[in-house]
Design an enzyme around this catalytic site. Structure first.
Site, PDB file in Angstrom:
ATOM      1  N   ASP A 130       0.866  -1.191   0.000  1.00 44.40           N
ATOM      2  CA  ASP A 130       0.000   0.000   0.000  1.00 44.40           C
ATOM      3  C   ASP A 130       0.891   1.225   0.000  1.00 44.40           C
ATOM      4  O   ASP A 130       2.111   1.105   0.075  1.00 44.40           O
ATOM      5  CB  ASP A 130      -0.947  -0.010   1.218  1.00 44.40           C
ATOM      6  CG  ASP A 130      -2.273   0.682   0.908  1.00 44.40           C
ATOM      7  OD1 ASP A 130      -2.259   1.894   0.629  1.00 44.40           O
ATOM      8  OD2 ASP A 130      -3.321   0.013   0.933  1.00 44.40           O
ATOM      9  N   TYR A 155     -14.383   6.150 -14.310  1.00 44.27           N
ATOM     10  CA  TYR A 155     -14.370   5.026 -13.362  1.00 44.27           C
ATOM     11  C   TYR A 155     -14.906   3.759 -14.029  1.00 44.27           C
ATOM     12  O   TYR A 155     -14.273   2.694 -13.965  1.00 44.27           O
ATOM     13  CB  TYR A 155     -15.221   5.373 -12.135  1.00 44.27           C
ATOM     14  CG  TYR A 155     -15.411   4.202 -11.188  1.00 44.27           C
ATOM     15  CD1 TYR A 155     -14.361   3.762 -10.372  1.00 44.27           C
ATOM     16  CD2 TYR A 155     -16.633   3.527 -11.107  1.00 44.27           C
ATOM     17  CE1 TYR A 155     -14.527   2.687  -9.506  1.00 44.27           C
ATOM     18  CE2 TYR A 155     -16.803   2.455 -10.249  1.00 44.27           C
ATOM     19  CZ  TYR A 155     -15.750   2.041  -9.452  1.00 44.27           C
ATOM     20  OH  TYR A 155     -15.907   0.956  -8.600  1.00 44.27           O
ATOM     21  N   LYS A 170     -12.780   0.270 -14.784  1.00 41.88           N
ATOM     22  CA  LYS A 170     -13.106  -1.045 -14.225  1.00 41.88           C
ATOM     23  C   LYS A 170     -13.443  -2.043 -15.342  1.00 41.88           C
ATOM     24  O   LYS A 170     -13.200  -3.243 -15.197  1.00 41.88           O
ATOM     25  CB  LYS A 170     -14.256  -0.917 -13.222  1.00 41.88           C
ATOM     26  CG  LYS A 170     -13.839  -0.247 -11.902  1.00 41.88           C
ATOM     27  CD  LYS A 170     -12.727  -1.021 -11.193  1.00 41.88           C
ATOM     28  CE  LYS A 170     -12.483  -0.553  -9.765  1.00 41.88           C
ATOM     29  NZ  LYS A 170     -11.359  -1.271  -9.117  1.00 41.88           N
ATOM     30  N   ASP A 187     -19.819  -2.334   1.949  1.00 39.69           N
ATOM     31  CA  ASP A 187     -20.186  -1.719   3.231  1.00 39.69           C
ATOM     32  C   ASP A 187     -18.918  -1.249   3.951  1.00 39.69           C
ATOM     33  O   ASP A 187     -18.294  -2.003   4.690  1.00 39.69           O
ATOM     34  CB  ASP A 187     -20.960  -2.733   4.087  1.00 39.69           C
ATOM     35  CG  ASP A 187     -21.565  -2.067   5.312  1.00 39.69           C
ATOM     36  OD1 ASP A 187     -21.359  -0.845   5.505  1.00 39.69           O
ATOM     37  OD2 ASP A 187     -22.257  -2.772   6.075  1.00 39.69           O
ATOM     38  N   THR A 188     -18.537  -0.008   3.665  1.00 40.11           N
ATOM     39  CA  THR A 188     -17.336   0.570   4.278  1.00 40.11           C
ATOM     40  C   THR A 188     -17.733   1.814   5.073  1.00 40.11           C
ATOM     41  O   THR A 188     -18.776   2.430   4.802  1.00 40.11           O
ATOM     42  CB  THR A 188     -16.326   1.004   3.196  1.00 40.11           C
ATOM     43  OG1 THR A 188     -16.897   2.097   2.446  1.00 40.11           O
ATOM     44  CG2 THR A 188     -15.973  -0.128   2.253  1.00 40.11           C
ATOM     45  N   PRO A 189     -16.903   2.218   6.041  1.00 35.37           N
ATOM     46  CA  PRO A 189     -17.196   3.453   6.790  1.00 35.37           C
ATOM     47  C   PRO A 189     -17.329   4.654   5.854  1.00 35.37           C
ATOM     48  O   PRO A 189     -18.199   5.519   6.047  1.00 35.37           O
ATOM     49  CB  PRO A 189     -15.977   3.613   7.706  1.00 35.37           C
ATOM     50  CG  PRO A 189     -15.389   2.252   7.823  1.00 35.37           C
ATOM     51  CD  PRO A 189     -15.695   1.525   6.550  1.00 35.37           C
TER      52      PRO A 189
HETATM   53  N1  NAP Z   1     -15.888   0.706  -1.984  1.00 36.73           N
HETATM   54  C1  NAP Z   1     -16.782   0.281  -2.889  1.00 36.73           C
HETATM   55  O1  NAP Z   1     -17.993   0.449  -2.729  1.00 36.73           O
HETATM   56  C2  NAP Z   1     -16.306  -0.437  -4.119  1.00 36.73           C
HETATM   57  C3  NAP Z   1     -17.233  -0.897  -5.060  1.00 36.73           C
HETATM   58  C4  NAP Z   1     -16.787  -1.588  -6.180  1.00 36.73           C
HETATM   59  C5  NAP Z   1     -15.422  -1.819  -6.343  1.00 36.73           C
HETATM   60  N2  NAP Z   1     -14.558  -1.350  -5.407  1.00 36.73           N
HETATM   61  C6  NAP Z   1     -13.136  -1.620  -5.589  1.00 36.73           C
HETATM   62  O2  NAP Z   1     -12.720  -2.465  -4.524  1.00 36.73           O
HETATM   63  C7  NAP Z   1     -11.344  -2.208  -4.231  1.00 36.73           C
HETATM   64  C8  NAP Z   1     -11.182  -1.943  -2.752  1.00 36.73           C
HETATM   65  O3  NAP Z   1     -12.035  -0.870  -2.356  1.00 36.73           O
HETATM   66  P1  NAP Z   1     -11.934  -0.269  -0.873  1.00 36.73           P
HETATM   67  O4  NAP Z   1     -13.236   0.360  -0.593  1.00 36.73           O
HETATM   68  O5  NAP Z   1     -11.370  -1.303   0.039  1.00 36.73           O
HETATM   69  O6  NAP Z   1     -10.845   0.882  -1.120  1.00 36.73           O
HETATM   70  P2  NAP Z   1      -9.930   1.625  -0.051  1.00 36.73           P
HETATM   71  O7  NAP Z   1     -10.403   1.359   1.339  1.00 36.73           O
HETATM   72  O8  NAP Z   1      -9.803   3.041  -0.517  1.00 36.73           O
HETATM   73  O9  NAP Z   1      -8.517   0.894  -0.233  1.00 36.73           O
HETATM   74  C9  NAP Z   1      -7.707   1.110  -1.348  1.00 36.73           C
HETATM   75  C10 NAP Z   1      -6.276   1.165  -0.853  1.00 36.73           C
HETATM   76  O10 NAP Z   1      -5.413   1.347  -1.995  1.00 36.73           O
HETATM   77  C11 NAP Z   1      -4.434   2.317  -1.651  1.00 36.73           C
HETATM   78  N3  NAP Z   1      -3.882   2.986  -2.807  1.00 36.73           N
HETATM   79  C12 NAP Z   1      -4.435   4.008  -3.534  1.00 36.73           C
HETATM   80  N4  NAP Z   1      -3.603   4.410  -4.487  1.00 36.73           N
HETATM   81  C13 NAP Z   1      -2.489   3.645  -4.379  1.00 36.73           C
HETATM   82  C14 NAP Z   1      -1.257   3.627  -5.065  1.00 36.73           C
HETATM   83  N5  NAP Z   1      -0.996   4.468  -6.085  1.00 36.73           N
HETATM   84  N6  NAP Z   1      -0.316   2.746  -4.681  1.00 36.73           N
HETATM   85  C15 NAP Z   1      -0.548   1.905  -3.639  1.00 36.73           C
HETATM   86  N7  NAP Z   1      -1.698   1.877  -2.958  1.00 36.73           N
HETATM   87  C16 NAP Z   1      -2.660   2.746  -3.307  1.00 36.73           C
HETATM   88  C17 NAP Z   1      -5.202   3.293  -0.771  1.00 36.73           C
HETATM   89  O11 NAP Z   1      -4.301   4.095  -0.052  1.00 36.73           O
HETATM   90  P3  NAP Z   1      -4.758   5.581   0.399  1.00 36.73           P
HETATM   91  O12 NAP Z   1      -5.967   5.407   1.268  1.00 36.73           O
HETATM   92  O13 NAP Z   1      -3.569   6.106   1.123  1.00 36.73           O
HETATM   93  O14 NAP Z   1      -5.074   6.324  -0.874  1.00 36.73           O
HETATM   94  C18 NAP Z   1      -6.017   2.350   0.089  1.00 36.73           C
HETATM   95  O15 NAP Z   1      -5.308   1.913   1.231  1.00 36.73           O
HETATM   96  C19 NAP Z   1     -10.936  -1.058  -5.152  1.00 36.73           C
HETATM   97  O16 NAP Z   1     -10.321  -1.584  -6.302  1.00 36.73           O
HETATM   98  C20 NAP Z   1     -12.248  -0.407  -5.496  1.00 36.73           C
HETATM   99  O17 NAP Z   1     -12.212   0.294  -6.719  1.00 36.73           O
HETATM  100  C21 NAP Z   1     -14.958  -0.674  -4.311  1.00 36.73           C
END
Ligand code: NAP
Length: 239
Positions: A38, A157, A161, A191-193
């Site tokens: 990360d 976006y 994807k 379901d995230t904060p």
């Molecule tokens: N959340 C949703 O509802 C949802 C829905 C569909 C798909 N997704 C996909 O599911 C995956 C996980 O989502 P999530 O909600 O767990 O996301 P998240 O909590 O934001 O976690 C993503 C992590 O990736 C890190 N990151 C960002 N840019 C980076 C870089 N250049 N190099 C290394 N690390 C990096 C972020 O660090 P920082 O926080 O420091 O930026 C964060 O720790 C993602 O691919 C997202 O697109 C999410």
């Protein structure tokens, strides 16, 4: 599924995020050694400090996934430390709402395409030679429901994807005779904060818990899914 990943080496990108953390916990509970990748070392360390099960080794690797040389060096560091990469879980990614396409700027497009798609290209490109050498590997990417059901004001976006899904299928076609499977999951709203804060009035019970997504990631990495490659699995919960 019990201890199915004893001594497997798993690299989890986005390991400090919501889903990455759930995936890391799930693999560690089943005996895998984990490289957590990360941006921020302290953020990764806080996941490690959440008492990942003993008996497995978990290590932090801070890396910017958008810097190709750093990605290569970091995955090499994982291989040097653990001996190999068996499973690559490409969880890192992100989302931004945008303007409509006529007002979309290059930087909006680049930000989404780079963070979601280019990062997957970089990590797959860096990990595949080791998997090919070992004759075994599992790659699990994270696309999104938006790849199949795009909406307005999020063109970059949705396109990014969709690119992840297509790249997954393409790599799967290239590696199907090499003991490597490559699949992706398509989450609906997780379901995230952060999502709860952004959408306080939504019915959160319809969203997908990170742990449920982690279960599917583990299935795709397991022996049970050895004949599954090039799949894109929708995981929408009740929404
Ligand atoms: N959340 C949703 O509802 C949802 C829905 C569909 C798909 N997704 C996909 O599911 C995956 C996980 O989502 P999530 O909600 O767990 O996301 P998240 O909590 O934001 O976690 C993503 C992590 O990736 C890190 N990151 C960002 N840019 C980076 C870089 N250049 N190099 C290394 N690390 C990096 C972020 O660090 P920082 O926080 O420091 O930026 C964060 O720790 C993602 O691919 C997202 O697109 C999410």
């Amino acid at each position: 599924m019990s201890n199915t990943f004893d001594d497997k080496v798993v690299a989890v990108t986005g390991g400090a995020g919501n889903l990455g953390r759930a995936v890391a916990h799930a693999f560690a509970r089943r005996g895998a050694h984990i490289a957590l990748l990360d941006l921020s070392e302290p953020a990764i360390q806080s996941v490690i400090d959440e008492q990942l099960p003993s008996g497995t080794e978990t290590r932090a690797f801070a890396v910017d996934l958008l810097k190709p040389e750093s990605v290569i060096a970091t995955l090499q560091a994982v291989i040097d430390h653990f001996g190999r990469i068996d499973i690559l879980a490409n969880i890192a990614g992100g989302f931004t709402m945008g303007p409509t396409i006529q007002d979309t700027e290059d930087r909006d497009w680049d930000f989404m395409m780079n963070l979601n798609a280019r990062s997957v290209l970089y990590t797959c490109r860096a990990a595949l030679p080791n998997m090919l050498e070992n004759g075994w590997g599992r790659i699990i990417n994270v696309s999104a429901r938006a790849a199949l059901q795009p909406k307005g004001r999020m063109g970059p976006y949705c396109a990014s994807k969709a690119a992840v899904k297509t790249l997954t299928e393409s790599i799967a076609a290239e590696t199907k005779f090499d003991g490597i499977t490559v699949n992706c999951i398509l989450p609906g709203t997780i379901d995230t904060p952060q999502n709860r804060e952004a959408m306080p009035d939504a019915d959160h019970s319809q969203w997908v818990p990170p742990e449920s997504l982690a279960d599917v990631v583990l299935f795709l990495a397991s022996d049970a899914a050895r004949c599954v490659t090039g799949a894109a699995i929708p995981i929408y919960g009740k929404s």
